[in-house]
Design a protein around this motif. Structure first.
Motif, PDB file in Angstrom:
ATOM      1  N   PHE A 134       3.687   9.494  28.013  1.00  0.00           N
ATOM      2  CA  PHE A 134       1.987   9.769  28.207  1.00  0.00           C
ATOM      3  C   PHE A 134       1.176   8.595  27.929  1.00  0.00           C
ATOM      4  CE2 PHE A 134       3.968  14.056  26.750  1.00  0.00           C
ATOM      5  CZ  PHE A 134       4.359  14.539  27.977  1.00  0.00           C
ATOM      6  N   LYS A 135       1.864   7.573  27.758  1.00  0.00           N
ATOM      7  CA  LYS A 135       1.025   6.418  27.597  1.00  0.00           C
ATOM      8  C   LYS A 135       0.102   6.277  26.523  1.00  0.00           C
ATOM      9  CE  LYS A 135       1.762   5.114  32.361  1.00  0.00           C
ATOM     10  NZ  LYS A 135       2.861   5.602  32.651  1.00  0.00           N
ATOM     11  N   HIS A 136       0.648   6.767  25.417  1.00  0.00           N
ATOM     12  CA  HIS A 136      -0.217   6.421  24.100  1.00  0.00           C
ATOM     13  C   HIS A 136       0.516   5.877  23.154  1.00  0.00           C
ATOM     14  CE1 HIS A 136       0.479  11.067  24.310  1.00  0.00           C
ATOM     15  NE2 HIS A 136       1.236  10.580  23.335  1.00  0.00           N
ATOM     16  N   SER A 137      -0.048   6.067  21.863  1.00  0.00           N
ATOM     17  CA  SER A 137       0.631   5.174  20.558  1.00  0.00           C
ATOM     18  C   SER A 137       1.745   5.965  20.103  1.00  0.00           C
ATOM     19  CB  SER A 137      -0.276   4.571  19.869  1.00  0.00           C
ATOM     20  OG  SER A 137      -0.644   5.930  19.113  1.00  0.00           O
ATOM     21  N   TYR A 142      -0.323   8.255  17.525  1.00  0.00           N
ATOM     22  CA  TYR A 142      -0.855   9.457  18.167  1.00  0.00           C
ATOM     23  C   TYR A 142       0.201  10.357  18.566  1.00  0.00           C
ATOM     24  CZ  TYR A 142      -3.295  12.423  21.262  1.00  0.00           C
ATOM     25  OH  TYR A 142      -4.190  13.628  21.766  1.00  0.00           O
ATOM     26  N   GLU A 143       1.262  10.177  18.921  1.00  0.00           N
ATOM     27  CA  GLU A 143       2.240  11.149  19.345  1.00  0.00           C
ATOM     28  C   GLU A 143       2.706  11.843  18.149  1.00  0.00           C
ATOM     29  OE1 GLU A 143       4.727  13.563  21.793  1.00  0.00           O
ATOM     30  OE2 GLU A 143       2.958  12.423  22.427  1.00  0.00           O
ATOM     31  N   TYR A 145       0.285  14.087  16.840  1.00  0.00           N
ATOM     32  CA  TYR A 145      -0.105  15.279  17.730  1.00  0.00           C
ATOM     33  C   TYR A 145       1.212  16.295  17.681  1.00  0.00           C
ATOM     34  CZ  TYR A 145       0.249  18.303  21.843  1.00  0.00           C
ATOM     35  OH  TYR A 145       0.189  19.335  22.753  1.00  0.00           O
ATOM     36  N   ALA A 200       5.598   9.300  23.516  1.00  0.00           N
ATOM     37  CA  ALA A 200       4.628   8.288  23.359  1.00  0.00           C
ATOM     38  C   ALA A 200       4.660   7.297  24.627  1.00  0.00           C
ATOM     39  CB  ALA A 200       4.633   7.411  22.302  1.00  0.00           C
ATOM     40  N   LYS A 201       5.629   6.849  25.294  1.00  0.00           N
ATOM     41  CA  LYS A 201       5.794   6.107  26.472  1.00  0.00           C
ATOM     42  C   LYS A 201       5.552   7.019  27.526  1.00  0.00           C
ATOM     43  CE  LYS A 201       9.376   3.088  24.446  1.00  0.00           C
ATOM     44  NZ  LYS A 201      10.914   2.754  24.609  1.00  0.00           N
ATOM     45  N   LYS A 241      -8.726   7.575  14.873  1.00  0.00           N
ATOM     46  CA  LYS A 241      -8.168   6.188  15.374  1.00  0.00           C
ATOM     47  C   LYS A 241      -6.663   5.991  15.160  1.00  0.00           C
ATOM     48  CE  LYS A 241     -12.412   4.017  14.720  1.00  0.00           C
ATOM     49  NZ  LYS A 241     -13.421   3.489  13.912  1.00  0.00           N
ATOM     50  N   GLU A 249      -9.976  14.678  18.064  1.00  0.00           N
ATOM     51  CA  GLU A 249     -10.864  13.948  18.519  1.00  0.00           C
ATOM     52  C   GLU A 249     -11.365  12.844  17.446  1.00  0.00           C
ATOM     53  OE1 GLU A 249     -15.358  15.356  19.571  1.00  0.00           O
ATOM     54  OE2 GLU A 249     -13.810  16.118  20.888  1.00  0.00           O
ATOM     55  N   ASP A 259      -7.030  19.196  20.782  1.00  0.00           N
ATOM     56  CA  ASP A 259      -8.100  18.222  21.256  1.00  0.00           C
ATOM     57  C   ASP A 259      -9.120  17.984  20.176  1.00  0.00           C
ATOM     58  OD1 ASP A 259      -6.382  17.865  23.394  1.00  0.00           O
ATOM     59  OD2 ASP A 259      -7.523  19.125  24.804  1.00  0.00           O
TER      60      ASP A 259
END
Length: 152
Positions: free
Chosen positions: A105-108, A111-112, A115, A102-103, A151, A148, A144
């Motif tokens: 790839f700079k997302h929450s 999200y990770e 994913y 998460a850190k 949130k 998509e 993806d």
């Protein structure tokens, strides 16, 4: 659809069960698959996933997610048809990798987690990115599309 949490590392992940169930149902709907399945999900430490990766894949390093499909049919096997839920398989996710990636790839964190779960779920459904470049593109495109609009 049933999602069993086997939190061997930390109980805090159970709060994500509704999100992951929603993601499962969205995946099955997108792929036009009846969602009458049971999935086991286990969150483990870096050392535990490294041990499992070594034991089952002969790769002596930590990974982010492992999937063990139960319903893989071999040549000559017959799929049993039943109205009862069937065990699809187990997904094992490294808690360390959720945070680190998460850190990276700079997302929450959410999200990770979503994913990695989706990635593992697609493996249980027979998708592969390791052995075939064409399948890799299909699998990553599916990830993806399914994520998509979420949130996270």
């Amino acid at each position: 659809m049933q999602l069993n949490f086997n939190n061997s590392s930390d109980k805090k992940y159970s709060k994500y069960q509704p999100l992951l169930l929603k993601l499962s149902k969205k995946t099955f709907k997108h792929l036009n698959i009846k969602d009458n399945f049971i999935i086991d999900l286990d969150f483990v430490s870096a050392s535990k996933i490294k041990q499992i990766n070594k034991q089952y894949r002969n790769i002596n390093k930590e990974t982010d997610v492992l999937s063990f499909a139960f319903l893989e049919l071999k040549k000559g096997e017959v799929k049993i048809k039943s109205k009862q839920p069937q065990f699809l398989g187990e997904i094992i996710i490294s808690t360390h990798k959720i945070e680190a990636q998460a850190k990276e790839f700079k997302h929450s964190f959410t999200y990770e987690l979503a994913y990695l779960y989706l990635h593992g779920l697609l493996h249980l459904l027979g998708y592969d990115h390791v052995h075939n470049e064409k399948e890799k593109k299909i699998m990553f495109s599916l990830e993806d599309k399914i994520l998509e609009g979420e949130k996270l």
